[in-house]
Design an enzyme around this catalytic site. Structure first.
Site, PDB file in Angstrom:
ATOM      1  N   ASP A  61      40.458   1.176  29.443  1.00  0.00           N
ATOM      2  CA  ASP A  61      40.464   0.406  30.540  1.00  0.00           C
ATOM      3  C   ASP A  61      41.440  -0.859  30.415  1.00  0.00           C
ATOM      4  O   ASP A  61      41.429  -1.610  29.588  1.00  0.00           O
ATOM      5  CB  ASP A  61      38.909  -0.205  30.609  1.00  0.00           C
ATOM      6  CG  ASP A  61      38.518  -0.875  31.695  1.00  0.00           C
ATOM      7  OD1 ASP A  61      39.345  -1.364  32.419  1.00  0.00           O
ATOM      8  OD2 ASP A  61      37.363  -0.609  32.065  1.00  0.00           O
ATOM      9  N   HIS A 118      40.208   2.310  34.071  1.00  0.00           N
ATOM     10  CA  HIS A 118      39.013   1.683  34.721  1.00  0.00           C
ATOM     11  C   HIS A 118      39.080   2.561  36.144  1.00  0.00           C
ATOM     12  O   HIS A 118      40.169   2.978  36.644  1.00  0.00           O
ATOM     13  CB  HIS A 118      39.762   0.063  35.069  1.00  0.00           C
ATOM     14  CG  HIS A 118      38.767  -0.785  35.507  1.00  0.00           C
ATOM     15  ND1 HIS A 118      37.632  -1.550  34.922  1.00  0.00           N
ATOM     16  CD2 HIS A 118      38.495  -1.215  37.027  1.00  0.00           C
ATOM     17  CE1 HIS A 118      36.876  -1.979  35.633  1.00  0.00           C
ATOM     18  NE2 HIS A 118      37.386  -1.964  37.089  1.00  0.00           N
TER      19      HIS A 118
END
Length: 233
Positions: free
Chosen positions: A171, A202
């Site tokens: 992420d 993400h």
């Protein structure tokens, strides 16, 4: 069936905000609050609601940015709209947002026979899902790629009902140190379950756009479905 409803705030100064509602055929199993990303209650969030309704839940997505700009709908794949979303996030009062989430939970409890309400959030909504677990009477919560949880670990003792967090290990908004802090702080919590998704970034479970990874999204969503079936009925 879907519609937009008005929900009164819990604030003393009054006011109300819109919420998108998707209803199942027949009596809802429970209600689930869908907490927006920084892109507003856009087509992807509405699709999340629609899919939950198809699974038998009453799904409701409040417009949490209404104090800044009502009706925000942004596309993360368009750079200018992505930047607009980041600006809105920077101005957003998260404490006020949690009060609006509680107002939505109160509203939704009256719409099902059992009165049970869950919450699922994405990105900023994932962070708010954690805050919802700690600060409201929600029955179960799920957060996808939640941001900034390391700064909220002091609230973990207030989490009284089940919480699940989906964590992509690559992420770009939640670095390895933050992920390590999440595991260190939450792995032993009896009400919290963490799932890692190796090498994913993400937004992997978004409904539309370039960020989606079908295999991982389907795995995470299946875990979420099992979680809500267990804790909401």
């Amino acid at each position: 069936m879907s519609e937009t409803v008005k929900i009164a705030t819990l604030s003393e100064d009054g006011g109300s905000f819109d919420a998108y509602v998707a209803r199942p055929e027949g009596e809802p199993r429970a209600a689930i609050l869908v907490i927006q990303e920084i892109f507003g209650v856009n087509a992807g969030i509405r699709r999340k609601c629609d899919k939950l309704a198809e699974a038998g839940y009453l799904a409701i997505a409040p417009d949490l940015f209404w104090r800044l700009q009502p009706g925000v709908e942004l596309d993360p794949d368009i750079e200018s709209e992505f930047q607009t979303a980041l600006g809105l996030m920077g101005k957003f009062n998260q404490d006020a947002g949690i009060r609006d989430i509680q107002a939505t939970i109160d509203y939704a409890r009256d719409l099902t026979a059992k009165g049970k309400v869950g919450a699922v959030g994405y990105c900023l909504g994932g962070r708010l899902a954690y805050m919802t677990a700690a600060r409201t009477d929600v029955d179960a919560s799920v957060g996808y790629y939640a941001v900034g949880i390391d700064g909220l670990l002091g609230e973990k003792e207030a989490i009284a009902n089940p919480l699940m967090l989906h964590i992509p290990t690559a992420d770009g908004f939640v670095g390895p140190e933050v992920q390590q802090a999440m595991h260190k702080g939450l792995d032993s919590h009896p009400k919290v379950t963490l799932h890692d998704y190796e090498g994913l970034d993400h937004g992997f479970a978004t409904e539309f756009g370039k960020r989606r990874n079908d295999e991982a999204a389907e795995l995470a969503d299946s875990r979420t479905a099992e979680f809500f079936a267990e804790h909401l009925g």
